[in-house]
Scaffold this motif. Structure first.
Motif, mmCIF file in Angstrom:
data_model
loop_
_atom_site.group_PDB
_atom_site.id
_atom_site.type_symbol
_atom_site.label_atom_id
_atom_site.label_comp_id
_atom_site.label_asym_id
_atom_site.label_seq_id
_atom_site.Cartn_x
_atom_site.Cartn_y
_atom_site.Cartn_z
ATOM 1 N N ALA A 10 0.939 -1.281 -0.051
ATOM 2 C CA ALA A 10 -0.025 -0.116 -0.082
ATOM 3 C C ALA A 10 0.982 1.187 -0.154
ATOM 4 C CB ALA A 10 -0.967 0.056 1.149
ATOM 5 N N LEU A 48 -4.605 9.448 0.521
ATOM 6 C CA LEU A 48 -4.904 8.691 -0.589
ATOM 7 C C LEU A 48 -3.738 7.272 -0.722
ATOM 8 C CD1 LEU A 48 -5.365 9.724 -4.302
ATOM 9 C CD2 LEU A 48 -3.882 8.045 -3.691
ATOM 10 N N SER A 49 -4.554 6.141 -0.633
ATOM 11 C CA SER A 49 -3.945 4.931 -0.376
ATOM 12 C C SER A 49 -4.264 3.768 -1.615
ATOM 13 C CB SER A 49 -4.020 4.259 0.884
ATOM 14 O OG SER A 49 -5.300 3.892 1.091
ATOM 15 N N TYR A 50 -3.574 3.087 -1.732
ATOM 16 C CA TYR A 50 -3.654 1.976 -3.057
ATOM 17 C C TYR A 50 -3.160 0.930 -2.595
ATOM 18 C CZ TYR A 50 -3.994 0.115 -7.899
ATOM 19 O OH TYR A 50 -4.647 -0.686 -8.819
ATOM 20 N N VAL A 54 -7.650 -1.271 -5.116
ATOM 21 C CA VAL A 54 -8.644 -0.380 -4.636
ATOM 22 C C VAL A 54 -7.803 0.802 -3.899
ATOM 23 C CG1 VAL A 54 -10.224 0.141 -2.542
ATOM 24 C CG2 VAL A 54 -10.165 -2.208 -3.938
ATOM 25 N N GLN A 55 -8.275 1.969 -4.485
ATOM 26 C CA GLN A 55 -7.589 3.299 -3.847
ATOM 27 C C GLN A 55 -8.512 3.904 -2.793
ATOM 28 O OE1 GLN A 55 -6.591 6.174 -6.703
ATOM 29 N NE2 GLN A 55 -7.371 8.023 -5.576
ATOM 30 N N SER A 56 -8.112 4.482 -1.716
ATOM 31 C CA SER A 56 -8.921 5.118 -0.732
ATOM 32 C C SER A 56 -8.400 6.685 -0.693
ATOM 33 C CB SER A 56 -8.482 4.119 0.634
ATOM 34 O OG SER A 56 -9.133 3.079 0.401
ATOM 35 N N GLN A 58 -8.791 9.438 2.310
ATOM 36 C CA GLN A 58 -9.246 9.855 3.707
ATOM 37 C C GLN A 58 -9.313 11.402 3.562
ATOM 38 O OE1 GLN A 58 -8.731 7.803 7.186
ATOM 39 N NE2 GLN A 58 -7.633 6.182 6.168
ATOM 40 N N THR A 76 -14.945 10.273 -8.748
ATOM 41 C CA THR A 76 -14.418 9.254 -8.564
ATOM 42 C C THR A 76 -14.414 8.319 -9.886
ATOM 43 O OG1 THR A 76 -16.111 7.914 -7.744
ATOM 44 C CG2 THR A 76 -14.851 8.934 -6.012
ATOM 45 N N ALA A 80 -17.996 4.414 -5.502
ATOM 46 C CA ALA A 80 -17.281 4.329 -4.463
ATOM 47 C C ALA A 80 -17.894 3.946 -2.874
ATOM 48 C CB ALA A 80 -16.861 5.976 -3.910
ATOM 49 N N ASN A 192 -13.088 8.310 4.746
ATOM 50 C CA ASN A 192 -12.476 7.395 3.811
ATOM 51 C C ASN A 192 -13.142 7.119 2.645
ATOM 52 O OD1 ASN A 192 -10.822 5.797 2.736
ATOM 53 N ND2 ASN A 192 -10.343 4.461 4.426
ATOM 54 N N SER A 194 -13.097 5.071 -0.637
ATOM 55 C CA SER A 194 -12.278 4.260 -1.480
ATOM 56 C C SER A 194 -13.060 3.743 -2.923
ATOM 57 C CB SER A 194 -12.091 2.814 -0.818
ATOM 58 O OG SER A 194 -13.003 2.416 -0.053
#
Length: 334
Positions: A10, A48-50, A54-56, A58, A76, A80, A192, A194
């Motif tokens: 991630a 932003l996380s991946y 799946v990208q999230s 917050q 998006t 989402a 969050n 995603s």
């Protein structure tokens, strides 16, 4: 150069933005207040996380308003889901990039210390504290505007015009009703957002709805140092003033669970309407060079309340005078 989204582990992108003057478009979305009302975004932080496709994102917003509700529209690329965000990540970021003390010894005592209508399809809706988040499939922007109007919120013509770029790409939208008992002044609880995607992207296209200067801080946690580029490109730079303000290994535990290296980049758009042409993408840098922010802390070196450097200079001078006197006295004895 490998794209950042190809990493199995991630990665996280945290963005903090602040407008020089209040505006209804935050960086990754747009505020839609009640008709005739004004809501200003004072600052914005997004994570932003991946992972696993799946990208999230917050998102935490600071707002100023005299009303108790408003809407936030986030585009998006796929449907989402919205859940509560994690405030600890934002706190960990502050700890991670806080200036480290760099002690400077002071020997001398002189140093200073955001059409015909077809209603959007509601894909999901959730309540998070004082927030109501709804994921929408809204291919008809006029229908989206009508839906928002029915729920007490409105889009400005400038924001509506910028939404077209995401509508043309078949993107989806998240509508967040920001509610409070009295008014919205202050920082809201993070959320969050995603969604599945094959390419890591931070949407900033709605920023073109303002001609006011925008400042954006992107903080990326990954396994290596990263560069910000135009989305869809591996190397094209953003049309913005850019400066790396921090880069190095992660030491704060909440962030370390997301990656081992943190990159913090400050961006400034003096004229977003002209400068913002794409969303933001990320690529790995050719190296993992460290950039740290330090703050000098003066440490007085004293003896008996006097700067030691000054005392040593005086003692040295007195010693030389004494030695010179001894040499003169000895020569006279001869």
């Amino acid at each position: 150069m490998r794209r950042l989204w190809a990493v199995a582990a991630a990665s996280v992108l945290l963005a903090a933005t602040a407008a020089v003057a209040p505006a209804n478009a935050c960086t990754c979305g747009a505020i839609a207040p009640a008709p005739g009302a004004a809501v200003s975004v004072t600052d914005e932080s997004a994570i932003l996380s991946y992972a696993a496709g799946v990208q999230s994102i917050q998102l935490s917003l600071g707002v100023e308003s005299a009303i108790a509700s408003a809407g936030l529209i986030i585009p998006t690329p796929s449907p989402a889901t919205v859940v509560a965000g994690d405030q600890k990540l934002f706190q960990a970021l502050d700890e991670q990039i806080a200036p480290r003390e760099h002690q400077v010894d002071d020997w001398w005592g002189n140093m200073v210390d955001p059409r015909a209508t077809t209603e959007p399809t509601v894909l999901a809706s959730t309540s998070i504290g004082g927030l109501e988040a709804t994921a929408l499939d809204a291919s008809d922007l006029a229908g989206l505007a009508a839906w928002l109007g029915q729920h007490g919120f409105a889009l400005t013509p400038e924001v509506s015009a910028q939404l077209e770029q995401y509508n043309a790409k078949g993107w989806y939208f998240v509508a967040v009703a920001l509610t409070n008992d009295d008014h919205l002044d202050g920082r809201l609880e993070p959320i969050n957002v995603s969604f599945p995607t094959t390419s890591l992207v931070y949407p900033i296209g709605l920023t073109r709805a303002t001609d006011q200067q925008r400042s954006l801080r992107l903080s990326v946690v990954s396994d290596h140092r990263v560069d910000v580029v135009q989305a869809g490109s591996s190397s094209a730079p953003l049309n913005a003033a850019e400066r790396v303000v921090w880069a190095g290994p992660v030491t704060e535990k909440p962030l370390a669970a997301l990656g081992s290296y943190l990159t913090v980049v400050d961006l400034r758009f003096d004229n977003p309407a002209a400068q913002v042409t794409t969303d933001i993408g990320l690529t790995f840098s050719p190296n993992d060079d460290v950039v740290e922010h330090t703050v000098s802390v003066v440490r007085p070196i004293q003896l008996l309340g006097f700067p030691l450097g000054t005392l040593l200079a005086v003692w040295g001078a007195l010693g030389l005078l004494g030695l010179l006197g001894a040499i003169i006295a000895r020569s006279r004895l001869r």
